[in-house]
Design a protein around this motif. Structure first.
Motif, PDB file in Angstrom:
ATOM      1  N   GLN A   1      41.023  28.305  89.785  1.00 49.00           N
ATOM      2  CA  GLN A   1      41.101  26.856  89.929  1.00 49.00           C
ATOM      3  C   GLN A   1      39.939  26.137  89.245  1.00 49.00           C
ATOM      4  OE1 GLN A   1      41.960  25.902  93.957  1.00 49.00           O
ATOM      5  NE2 GLN A   1      41.907  23.691  93.697  1.00 49.00           N
ATOM      6  N   SER A   2      38.800  26.840  89.104  1.00 48.98           N
ATOM      7  CA  SER A   2      37.589  26.208  88.571  1.00 48.98           C
ATOM      8  C   SER A   2      37.062  26.863  87.302  1.00 48.98           C
ATOM      9  CB  SER A   2      36.478  26.241  89.643  1.00 48.98           C
ATOM     10  OG  SER A   2      36.841  25.485  90.768  1.00 48.98           O
ATOM     11  N   PHE A   3      37.866  27.695  86.664  1.00 51.20           N
ATOM     12  CA  PHE A   3      37.352  28.447  85.521  1.00 51.20           C
ATOM     13  C   PHE A   3      37.532  27.693  84.203  1.00 51.20           C
ATOM     14  CE2 PHE A   3      37.559  32.100  82.458  1.00 51.20           C
ATOM     15  CZ  PHE A   3      36.236  32.487  82.599  1.00 51.20           C
ATOM     16  N   ASN A   4      38.752  27.386  83.822  1.00 49.40           N
ATOM     17  CA  ASN A   4      38.990  26.732  82.536  1.00 49.40           C
ATOM     18  C   ASN A   4      40.361  26.079  82.553  1.00 49.40           C
ATOM     19  OD1 ASN A   4      38.601  25.998  79.813  1.00 49.40           O
ATOM     20  ND2 ASN A   4      39.631  27.846  79.097  1.00 49.40           N
ATOM     21  N   ASP A   5      40.394  24.776  82.302  1.00 48.27           N
ATOM     22  CA  ASP A   5      41.636  24.001  82.348  1.00 48.27           C
ATOM     23  C   ASP A   5      42.135  23.737  80.932  1.00 48.27           C
ATOM     24  OD1 ASP A   5      43.697  22.223  82.918  1.00 48.27           O
ATOM     25  OD2 ASP A   5      42.337  20.516  83.193  1.00 48.27           O
TER      26      ASP A   5
ATOM     27  N   GLY B   1      43.840  29.273  80.724  1.00 55.41           N
ATOM     28  CA  GLY B   1      42.398  29.099  80.605  1.00 55.41           C
ATOM     29  C   GLY B   1      41.653  30.415  80.635  1.00 55.41           C
ATOM     30  N   VAL B   2      42.147  31.356  81.430  1.00 59.92           N
ATOM     31  CA  VAL B   2      41.544  32.695  81.460  1.00 59.92           C
ATOM     32  C   VAL B   2      41.813  33.401  80.138  1.00 59.92           C
ATOM     33  CG1 VAL B   2      41.470  34.914  82.646  1.00 59.92           C
ATOM     34  CG2 VAL B   2      41.826  32.804  83.962  1.00 59.92           C
ATOM     35  N   ILE B   3      43.048  33.327  79.670  1.00 57.20           N
ATOM     36  CA  ILE B   3      43.401  33.952  78.388  1.00 57.20           C
ATOM     37  C   ILE B   3      42.506  33.415  77.275  1.00 57.20           C
ATOM     38  CG2 ILE B   3      45.224  34.156  76.647  1.00 57.20           C
ATOM     39  CD1 ILE B   3      47.258  34.075  78.978  1.00 57.20           C
ATOM     40  N   GLN B   4      42.277  32.120  77.282  1.00 59.66           N
ATOM     41  CA  GLN B   4      41.469  31.472  76.249  1.00 59.66           C
ATOM     42  C   GLN B   4      40.033  31.990  76.229  1.00 59.66           C
ATOM     43  OE1 GLN B   4      40.136  27.084  76.383  1.00 59.66           O
ATOM     44  NE2 GLN B   4      42.027  26.989  75.184  1.00 59.66           N
ATOM     45  N   LYS B   5      39.540  32.484  77.355  1.00 56.35           N
ATOM     46  CA  LYS B   5      38.146  32.931  77.454  1.00 56.35           C
ATOM     47  C   LYS B   5      38.000  34.458  77.443  1.00 56.35           C
ATOM     48  CE  LYS B   5      36.478  28.749  77.755  1.00 56.35           C
ATOM     49  NZ  LYS B   5      35.650  28.165  76.676  1.00 56.35           N
ATOM     50  N   LEU B   6      39.031  35.187  77.077  1.00 56.99           N
ATOM     51  CA  LEU B   6      38.927  36.647  77.050  1.00 56.99           C
ATOM     52  C   LEU B   6      37.876  37.122  76.060  1.00 56.99           C
ATOM     53  CD1 LEU B   6      42.653  37.797  77.415  1.00 56.99           C
ATOM     54  CD2 LEU B   6      40.802  38.100  79.070  1.00 56.99           C
ATOM     55  N   ASP B   7      37.739  36.450  74.911  1.00 52.66           N
ATOM     56  CA  ASP B   7      36.693  36.817  73.957  1.00 52.66           C
ATOM     57  C   ASP B   7      35.309  36.701  74.591  1.00 52.66           C
ATOM     58  OD1 ASP B   7      38.094  37.544  71.584  1.00 52.66           O
ATOM     59  OD2 ASP B   7      38.545  35.436  71.223  1.00 52.66           O
ATOM     60  N   TYR B   8      35.097  35.623  75.317  1.00 52.40           N
ATOM     61  CA  TYR B   8      33.822  35.405  76.003  1.00 52.40           C
ATOM     62  C   TYR B   8      33.544  36.531  76.998  1.00 52.40           C
ATOM     63  CZ  TYR B   8      30.674  33.383  79.526  1.00 52.40           C
ATOM     64  OH  TYR B   8      29.656  33.177  80.436  1.00 52.40           O
ATOM     65  N   LEU B   9      34.550  36.889  77.783  1.00 51.71           N
ATOM     66  CA  LEU B   9      34.381  37.915  78.812  1.00 51.71           C
ATOM     67  C   LEU B   9      34.170  39.287  78.192  1.00 51.71           C
ATOM     68  CD1 LEU B   9      37.186  36.525  81.114  1.00 51.71           C
ATOM     69  CD2 LEU B   9      34.740  36.514  81.642  1.00 51.71           C
ATOM     70  N   LYS B  10      34.892  39.576  77.131  1.00 44.04           N
ATOM     71  CA  LYS B  10      34.712  40.843  76.423  1.00 44.04           C
ATOM     72  C   LYS B  10      33.297  40.940  75.862  1.00 44.04           C
ATOM     73  CE  LYS B  10      36.041  44.677  74.308  1.00 44.04           C
ATOM     74  NZ  LYS B  10      36.404  45.904  75.050  1.00 44.04           N
ATOM     75  N   GLU B  11      32.804  39.847  75.291  1.00 43.89           N
ATOM     76  CA  GLU B  11      31.461  39.829  74.712  1.00 43.89           C
ATOM     77  C   GLU B  11      30.391  40.006  75.790  1.00 43.89           C
ATOM     78  OE1 GLU B  11      28.950  39.786  71.419  1.00 43.89           O
ATOM     79  OE2 GLU B  11      31.139  39.851  71.526  1.00 43.89           O
TER      80      GLU B  11
END
Length: 552
Positions: free
Chosen positions: A16-20, A31-41
């Motif tokens: 709910q508060s991660f990425n809209d 929003g989670v999919i969009q930040k997978l690169d960030y999380l992988k890094e």
């Protein structure tokens, strides 16, 4: 335990508060999919998603009305399937929240159950007759205030709810109910998820002495957990769950087990019912007269004693200092003002270098802090509002009550992820569902990514060291000097190879004597410019300094 589980570093996402991504002010699956690169890094390899199922959101999704349908504010089932596939392409596992101690009162099961005592769903929940005077079966209280029992005229009975009245507890003694849950779990396993974080799992078996208990004396409402955890059938049900579902898939199982001691906790692990458990002993180190909502500061010695107790008595731990139900760790256990960066890094080292699976809650990797809510009306959490009302009702001033709730409200950890210094911290172009922390222009991901000495970069380095160093994965964990008032020190030892970890909780420069048996040590990592040791046994630690040395 499988190798991938032992090497896992879990990142909890409060969706709910991660990425809209659709600008409705609410985070979503895309929003989670969009930040997978960030999380992988960053280096994490397991994502735990808080509930994204259909829900009235009385308790922010922990009140589920349909386990096999996605709440449209987060997206669709197709979005979830895309997330699973793309995460796996990144070698990242997906863990879903399994909330099966209770459902929403809007769930079909409950809507049918409350109609009568003789329908298919009538025993899916825990119903009890009133006492002779018509009052509730016991005076146990719910976690969110008030009675744990709610009356339903259609049945002339009360149902049990350990949490909000909109969250009726399921009756796990009913075989048909258990079958429904196992079928639902299999549904998600077939979708390709990699595990379950099991919410309040130690409550699913209710001891008879609780639901049939005498009234707790001298209290309007007794504690909701009084005699409730780990009932007689808890291990039978979990073994059955393994037989029916878990054994058929390669799943990681993380059990949230409130009010469980090390002896009981060991049973979950040693019988292979669960891979690991969340315990809460170290979360109680700053509780006061009114429980978690107090003005008490933690004692480092209590924190260390709890860590030592669980490291000594459990074969594998879930190592965490914060999550979606707790305040921000740098505000609670560190110093979120002058030494925010240093203390955040030290706390990261403490979490990631103990024996067990480390858990990082979103925003910890950039040192996000508690929020200074100016009014109770700024808070969204049901528990915060109920607690504030209770505190003012017992005579505490509104100013003092607000301060006490401010310290511990779950909203502290639920404000939106701070991605950059643009409007709404880059979380959304819409109106956020809850206010953004005012410090987002100074504390955000974009700023940390540009700074080679940032908290984020330190987390990256710690995660890389843990994943590549067998001592930090398989080594035992022994705490040293249990009487020091400022420092937590421990060793990791694997087949004679050792790492010494030193964590200062002091806001002053302090003297520290290196154990005499460690004469030559090579610095592995520090949040200051620290030095190697060649025979010296005395050093000075800077405020909130953390060091790790390879010994020998």
């Amino acid at each position: 335990m499988n190798d991938w589980k032992k090497k896992g570093v879990v990142y909890e996402i409060y969706v709910q508060s991660f990425n809209d991504t659709n600008d409705d002010g609410i985070g979503d699956i895309q929003g989670v999919i969009q930040k997978l690169d960030y999380l992988k890094e960053l280096g994490v390899n397991i994502l735990w998603l808080t509930p994204i199922f259909e829900s009235p959101l009385v308790d922010n999704g922990y009140d589920i009305s349909n386990y096999q349908s996605i709440n449209n504010i987060y997206g669709t089932m197709e979005d979830v399937e895309e997330l699973i596939k793309k995460s796996h392409d990144y070698n990242i596992k997906i863990v879903m929240d399994l909330v099966v101690n209770h459902t929403s009162d809007q769930h079909k099961w409950f809507q049918e159950s409350k109609k009568s005592k003789d329908n298919k769903y009538s025993e899916y929940y825990i119903w009890r007759d009133p006492r002779p005077d018509g009052s509730a079966p016991t005076n146990h209280g719910s976690a969110f205030g008030g009675s744990a029992w709610e009356y339903v005229p259609e049945r002339d009975q009360y149902y049990l709810h350990l949490f909000a009245k909109e969250q009726p507890d399921l009756n796990w003694d009913n075989k048909e109910l258990r079958n429904e849950i196992y079928n639902m779990m299999s549904f998600w396993a077939e979708k390709g998820i990699d595990g379950f974080r099991m919410d309040s799992i130690s409550f699913i078996s209710k001891p008879q002495k609780f639901t049939n208990a005498p009234v707790v004396d001298n209290k309007e409402y007794g504690a909701y957990y009084y005699g409730i955890a780990n009932g007689n059938n808890i291990h039978r049900y979990l073994k059955e769950m393994n037989e029916r579902v878990l054994s058929k898939y390669d799943l990681i199982t993380i059990g949230e087990t409130p009010h469980t001691n090390t002896e009981e906790g060991s049973k979950f692990l040693d019988s292979n019912e669960l891979d690991m458990i969340f315990q809460f002993e170290h979360m109680h180190v700053d509780y006061g007269k009114y429980g978690r909502y107090s003005d008490v500061s933690f004692k480092m010695s209590d924190l260390r004693e709890s860590i030592n107790h669980w490291q000594e008595n459990l074969t594998w731990n879930s190592n965490y200092l914060g999550n979606h139900d707790q305040p921000r760790i740098v505000s609670r256990f560190g110093n979120d003002k002058k030494y925010r960066e240093k203390s955040a890094k030290m706390l990261a080292m403490l979490t990631l270098f103990q024996r067990g699976t480390p858990f990082i809650y979103q925003g910890e990797e950039i040192g996000m802090t508690n929020v200074d809510f100016q009014s109770i009306d700024d808070m969204k959490d049901l528990e915060a509002h109920n607690t504030y009302d209770f505190l003012t009702r017992v005579g505490i001033s509104s100013e003092k009550a607000l301060d006490m709730v401010n310290r511990k409200t779950r909203d502290n950890s639920r404000t939106p992820m701070q991605w950059n210094a643009s409007k709404n911290a880059g979380f959304t172009d819409g109106q956020p569902w809850i206010r953004i922390n005012n410090n987002y222009k100074n504390i955000n991901v974009e700023k940390d990514l540009l700074n080679k000495d940032s908290i984020y970069k330190f987390y990256q380095e710690l995660i890389s060291l843990r994943k590549s160093n067998d001592i930090l994965i398989n080594g035992d964990c022994k705490l040293l000097d249990l009487t020091d008032s400022d420092i937590i020190t421990f060793t990791r030892n694997n087949n004679g190879e050792k790492i010494l970890v030193i964590c200062s909780f002091s806001d002053k420069r302090i003297k520290f004597d290196i154990p005499k048996e460690y004469k030559a040590m090579k610095l592995l990592i520090s949040n200051y410019d620290s030095a190697d040791f060649e025979g010296d046994v005395t050093t000075y630690l800077e405020p909130y300094e953390g060091r790790a040395y390879i010994i020998g």
